[in-house]
Design an enzyme around this catalytic site. Structure first.
Site, PDB file in Angstrom:
ATOM      1  N   ASP A   1      -5.219   9.225   9.477  1.00 15.68           N
ATOM      2  CA  ASP A   1      -3.833   8.909   9.806  1.00 15.68           C
ATOM      3  C   ASP A   1      -3.439   9.361  11.204  1.00 15.68           C
ATOM      4  O   ASP A   1      -3.809  10.451  11.651  1.00 15.68           O
ATOM      5  CB  ASP A   1      -2.876   9.555   8.794  1.00 15.68           C
ATOM      6  CG  ASP A   1      -3.071   9.019   7.389  1.00 15.68           C
ATOM      7  OD1 ASP A   1      -3.533   7.873   7.280  1.00 15.68           O
ATOM      8  OD2 ASP A   1      -2.775   9.731   6.420  1.00 15.68           O
TER       9      ASP A   1
ATOM     10  N   GLU B   1       0.849  -1.184   0.000  1.00 17.70           N
ATOM     11  CA  GLU B   1       0.000   0.000   0.000  1.00 17.70           C
ATOM     12  C   GLU B   1       0.891   1.242   0.000  1.00 17.70           C
ATOM     13  O   GLU B   1       1.719   1.416   0.883  1.00 17.70           O
ATOM     14  CB  GLU B   1      -0.909  -0.011   1.227  1.00 17.70           C
ATOM     15  CG  GLU B   1      -1.833   1.182   1.317  1.00 17.70           C
ATOM     16  CD  GLU B   1      -2.663   1.198   2.594  1.00 17.70           C
ATOM     17  OE1 GLU B   1      -3.299   2.234   2.858  1.00 17.70           O
ATOM     18  OE2 GLU B   1      -2.664   0.185   3.327  1.00 17.70           O
TER      19      GLU B   1
END
Length: 261
Positions: A60, A49
């Site tokens: 995040d 990824e």
């Protein structure tokens, strides 16, 4: 059969589990992306990824946010990332995923984005801020290009919705293991194992667990209940510190001793 189907078919034949590392493109310089993709495949990645740095990365945690800031400060662009993936595809055979938010795709142009990532050899996209109710803005283009949209479910997603989400696509189902953002965790919600088993029961595609996974013990424990893991913050941390020995050790969790070189 696409690269995802091939990868998971091989894992099933070998009775093994998937390990998908996440890296932030441009962290350490965009010119090292190809070498890092080669390295991660060598260490046994099932798929890789690749994160696109973004100014407002809502999913995040601190480690990946800092990596994104470093990448942006290095002048990393989405066009540049796609170009480097195109170079890597000449030597890297595992599936490559692009993780980005919708704003960079809008800015790029949806049709142009899909065309370019197809030419670069990208196999799938993860777009965490795109709910299934709105995904028709890009899924027709992705499907025509034979690029998988990897969808996410969480601990709070109702099971009926999980059935709907998992019925789409041929890649894998990204199952978020925590209630919150990415980042290493020492322990998980006590209901997680039951949740993973329930998701695997209804999903026609492989179920991978991600968010907060940082040790071999966690990986071994979680994969008793699902088909593999996605590891992000720990991979970013080890690459940033250039601790390749520890990185290889972490990624060798599913390898026999004879396979470790």
């Amino acid at each position: 059969m696409n690269r995802f189907e091939q990868a998971f078919s091989t894992l099933k034949e070998n009775k093994n589990k998937a390990f998908v590392p996440y890296i932030m493109a441009g962290d350490g310089g965009l010119d090292c992306l190809v070498d890092r993709l080669i390295l991660l495949e060598k260490y046994g990645a099932t798929a890789i990824e690749v994160g696109v740095p973004f100014s407002d990365p809502v999913a995040d945690g601190p480690t990946i946010q800092r990596a994104g800031i470093r990448a942006l400060e290095n002048g990393t662009t989405l066009k540049g990332i796609i170009a480097e993936i195109g170079k890597a595809r000449q030597v890297v055979s595992v599936p490559i995923l692009l993780m980005t938010y919708m704003n960079p795709i809008y800015s790029y142009g949806i049709n142009e984005f899909v065309k370019d990532i197809r030419l670069a050899g990208v196999d799938g996209c993860i777009i965490p801020d795109l709910p299934i109710e709105e995904e028709a803005i890009i899924t027709p283009q992705l499907e025509e290009a034979e690029i998988e949209l990897i969808r996410l479910v969480t601990l709070t997603t109702p099971m009926e919705r999980i059935k709907t989400i998992s019925s789409k696509g041929k890649g894998f189902l990204y199952t978020v293991t925590i209630k919150g953002i990415t980042g290493a965790r020492n322990e998980y919600d006590s209901e997680l194992n039951q949740f993973l088993m329930a998701v695997k029961e209804v999903s026609p595609i492989p179920v991978l667990a991600g968010f907060g996974i940082s040790s071999q013990d966690q990986i071994i424990d979680l994969t008793n209940y699902c088909d593999g893991v996605i590891v992000g913050s720990k991979i970013v941390e080890l690459l940033n510190s250039q601790n390749l020995l520890e990185l290889e050790k972490l990624m060798s969790v599913f390898k026999s001793k004879s396979e470790i070189v």
